[in-house]
Design a protein around this motif. Sequence first.
Motif, mmCIF file in Angstrom:
data_model
loop_
_atom_site.group_PDB
_atom_site.id
_atom_site.type_symbol
_atom_site.label_atom_id
_atom_site.label_comp_id
_atom_site.label_asym_id
_atom_site.label_seq_id
_atom_site.Cartn_x
_atom_site.Cartn_y
_atom_site.Cartn_z
ATOM 1 N N ARG A 1 -10.136 -20.148 -0.104
ATOM 2 C CA ARG A 1 -10.638 -18.793 0.136
ATOM 3 C C ARG A 1 -9.573 -17.928 0.813
ATOM 4 N NH1 ARG A 1 -15.303 -15.838 0.443
ATOM 5 N NH2 ARG A 1 -15.273 -14.165 1.989
ATOM 6 N N LEU A 2 -8.815 -18.516 1.724
ATOM 7 C CA LEU A 2 -7.759 -17.757 2.392
ATOM 8 C C LEU A 2 -6.736 -17.252 1.381
ATOM 9 C CD1 LEU A 2 -6.111 -16.755 4.825
ATOM 10 C CD2 LEU A 2 -5.140 -19.053 4.988
ATOM 11 N N TYR A 3 -6.342 -18.117 0.442
ATOM 12 C CA TYR A 3 -5.387 -17.681 -0.571
ATOM 13 C C TYR A 3 -5.984 -16.588 -1.448
ATOM 14 C CZ TYR A 3 -2.396 -21.656 0.595
ATOM 15 O OH TYR A 3 -1.574 -22.544 1.245
ATOM 16 N N ALA A 4 -7.279 -16.704 -1.757
ATOM 17 C CA ALA A 4 -7.928 -15.661 -2.549
ATOM 18 C C ALA A 4 -7.962 -14.342 -1.777
ATOM 19 C CB ALA A 4 -9.338 -16.103 -2.935
ATOM 20 N N GLU A 5 -8.211 -14.416 -0.476
ATOM 21 C CA GLU A 5 -8.189 -13.202 0.341
ATOM 22 C C GLU A 5 -6.782 -12.615 0.405
ATOM 23 O OE1 GLU A 5 -11.879 -14.474 3.315
ATOM 24 O OE2 GLU A 5 -9.795 -14.766 3.919
ATOM 25 N N ALA A 6 -5.778 -13.483 0.468
ATOM 26 C CA ALA A 6 -4.397 -13.001 0.439
ATOM 27 C C ALA A 6 -4.088 -12.341 -0.904
ATOM 28 C CB ALA A 6 -3.434 -14.157 0.702
ATOM 29 N N PHE A 7 -4.668 -12.883 -1.981
ATOM 30 C CA PHE A 7 -4.500 -12.271 -3.305
ATOM 31 C C PHE A 7 -5.052 -10.846 -3.310
ATOM 32 C CE2 PHE A 7 -6.631 -11.073 -7.221
ATOM 33 C CZ PHE A 7 -5.658 -11.240 -8.189
ATOM 34 N N VAL A 8 -6.280 -10.686 -2.817
ATOM 35 C CA VAL A 8 -6.900 -9.358 -2.780
ATOM 36 C C VAL A 8 -6.087 -8.415 -1.892
ATOM 37 C CG1 VAL A 8 -8.969 -8.084 -2.089
ATOM 38 C CG2 VAL A 8 -9.188 -10.276 -3.275
ATOM 39 N N THR A 9 -5.627 -8.925 -0.756
ATOM 40 C CA THR A 9 -4.838 -8.102 0.165
ATOM 41 C C THR A 9 -3.527 -7.675 -0.478
ATOM 42 O OG1 THR A 9 -5.802 -9.310 2.027
ATOM 43 C CG2 THR A 9 -3.817 -8.038 2.460
ATOM 44 N N TYR A 10 -2.858 -8.611 -1.123
ATOM 45 C CA TYR A 10 -1.582 -8.308 -1.789
ATOM 46 C C TYR A 10 -1.789 -7.247 -2.861
ATOM 47 C CZ TYR A 10 2.924 -9.294 -4.097
ATOM 48 O OH TYR A 10 4.186 -9.201 -4.639
ATOM 49 N N PRO B 1 4.389 -5.764 -0.808
ATOM 50 C CA PRO B 1 3.852 -5.597 0.550
ATOM 51 C C PRO B 1 4.734 -6.286 1.586
ATOM 52 C CG PRO B 1 2.144 -6.340 -0.973
ATOM 53 C CD PRO B 1 3.443 -6.475 -1.688
ATOM 54 N N SER B 2 4.857 -5.668 2.730
ATOM 55 C CA SER B 2 5.597 -6.287 3.825
ATOM 56 C C SER B 2 4.718 -7.326 4.509
ATOM 57 C CB SER B 2 6.039 -5.232 4.834
ATOM 58 O OG SER B 2 4.912 -4.659 5.477
ATOM 59 N N CYS B 3 5.352 -8.237 5.227
ATOM 60 C CA CYS B 3 4.599 -9.278 5.929
ATOM 61 C C CYS B 3 3.705 -8.669 7.004
ATOM 62 C CB CYS B 3 5.567 -10.285 6.544
ATOM 63 S SG CYS B 3 6.596 -11.150 5.338
ATOM 64 N N THR C 1 -6.232 -13.956 11.789
ATOM 65 C CA THR C 1 -5.051 -13.649 12.590
ATOM 66 C C THR C 1 -3.923 -14.571 12.155
ATOM 67 O OG1 THR C 1 -6.400 -12.967 14.478
ATOM 68 C CG2 THR C 1 -4.094 -13.518 14.910
ATOM 69 N N VAL C 2 -2.881 -13.998 11.589
ATOM 70 C CA VAL C 2 -1.744 -14.784 11.116
ATOM 71 C C VAL C 2 -0.468 -14.212 11.710
ATOM 72 C CG1 VAL C 2 -2.865 -15.436 8.953
ATOM 73 C CG2 VAL C 2 -1.492 -13.362 9.033
ATOM 74 N N THR C 3 0.505 -15.080 11.896
ATOM 75 C CA THR C 3 1.808 -14.641 12.372
ATOM 76 C C THR C 3 2.602 -14.059 11.206
ATOM 77 O OG1 THR C 3 2.843 -16.790 11.962
ATOM 78 C CG2 THR C 3 1.778 -16.461 14.106
ATOM 79 N N ARG C 4 3.736 -13.484 11.534
ATOM 80 C CA ARG C 4 4.571 -12.888 10.487
ATOM 81 C C ARG C 4 5.063 -13.957 9.508
ATOM 82 N NH1 ARG C 4 7.220 -8.108 9.938
ATOM 83 N NH2 ARG C 4 9.069 -8.082 8.610
ATOM 84 N N SER C 5 5.451 -15.116 10.031
ATOM 85 C CA SER C 5 5.933 -16.176 9.147
ATOM 86 C C SER C 5 4.808 -16.713 8.268
ATOM 87 C CB SER C 5 6.546 -17.310 9.975
ATOM 88 O OG SER C 5 5.582 -17.873 10.845
ATOM 89 N N GLN C 6 3.586 -16.804 8.812
ATOM 90 C CA GLN C 6 2.456 -17.246 8.001
ATOM 91 C C GLN C 6 2.129 -16.227 6.915
ATOM 92 O OE1 GLN C 6 -0.332 -17.835 11.208
ATOM 93 N NE2 GLN C 6 -0.083 -20.052 11.166
ATOM 94 N N ALA C 7 2.231 -14.937 7.256
ATOM 95 C CA ALA C 7 1.994 -13.901 6.251
ATOM 96 C C ALA C 7 3.042 -13.974 5.146
ATOM 97 C CB ALA C 7 2.009 -12.523 6.911
ATOM 98 N N GLN C 8 4.273 -14.298 5.511
ATOM 99 C CA GLN C 8 5.323 -14.428 4.502
ATOM 100 C C GLN C 8 5.028 -15.593 3.564
ATOM 101 O OE1 GLN C 8 9.261 -14.739 6.110
ATOM 102 N NE2 GLN C 8 10.232 -15.079 4.141
ATOM 103 N N LYS C 9 4.541 -16.708 4.120
ATOM 104 C CA LYS C 9 4.200 -17.859 3.278
ATOM 105 C C LYS C 9 3.030 -17.531 2.360
ATOM 106 C CE LYS C 9 5.873 -21.372 6.511
ATOM 107 N NZ LYS C 9 5.480 -22.507 7.394
ATOM 108 N N LEU C 10 2.040 -16.818 2.882
ATOM 109 C CA LEU C 10 0.911 -16.424 2.040
ATOM 110 C C LEU C 10 1.379 -15.520 0.901
ATOM 111 C CD1 LEU C 10 -1.841 -15.739 4.730
ATOM 112 C CD2 LEU C 10 -1.860 -17.541 3.000
ATOM 113 N N ARG C 11 2.274 -14.606 1.206
ATOM 114 C CA ARG C 11 2.807 -13.731 0.157
ATOM 115 C C ARG C 11 3.538 -14.540 -0.908
ATOM 116 N NH1 ARG C 11 7.217 -9.331 1.882
ATOM 117 N NH2 ARG C 11 8.409 -11.261 2.167
#
Length: 236
Positions: free
Chosen positions: A133-142, A152-154, A168-178
């Motif tokens: 679900r987190l990856y799907a939410e990252a998909f929608v966010t992206y 999109p920036s991290c 709540t994710v850190t910048r490095s976690q946001a980069q990995k999700l992207r």
Amino acid sequence: MDDADDKHSPTPHPAGFPADETHRLTAEELAFLLRDPMLRARAAERAARSNRLRTERRASDPAYAEKLRAGDRERQQRRRRRNAIGRPEPAERPATTLPDLTLPQAARLLSEYLAGSTTAQAAQLRGRPDRVRLYAEAFVTYRTLSAGDVRPSCGALAALLKSRFGHTVTRSQAQKLRDHVEGFAITEGPWSPDPAASDVRPRSGPGNPASKRDKGKAGSKDKAGTDGHAPRPSRP
């Protein structure tokens, strides 16, 4: 006549000393070389003890370790900015094209993709529906942030994940999700924009519950895990 020539002749340098002024040691360098060896040994011992204490505290205090990592990142950023002075700005990477999917559709396609994968990472992710679900939410966010074909920036990803889904994710976690979102969007991936994959995607309609807008919010406020599971996107 000889006296006049002597006045204009250069003053000879003592033997063993260079004539070039630039090779002379500074006062600080002379002081360092002339220091008492015992003082130098004590200074080296203090430095070693300080490094040892810092290493021990870093291992036992996560907050202190994060503070040190933040300081390292800041120094690296300053160094990169200094090195980039005078260089042309690098071309911005365009956003990865994503299909028009709702959050439930993206999660379902990812689950089906993982069910058919034989990798150890996919097997691990199959047992983590919260991660899917987190990856799907990252998909929608992206997809929301890349409406203007700008990657999109991290920081923007992290901010929208928090405001829209409560993660709540850190910048490095946001980069990995992207990177995961872009990796799953490659050819034959679950989120590939290839029209040939459209026959496996659910159609929107009154009879399809997947077409309804997902209004649920993620209840967990913990930091999201971002272990690598997506195939790497091809580099431009």
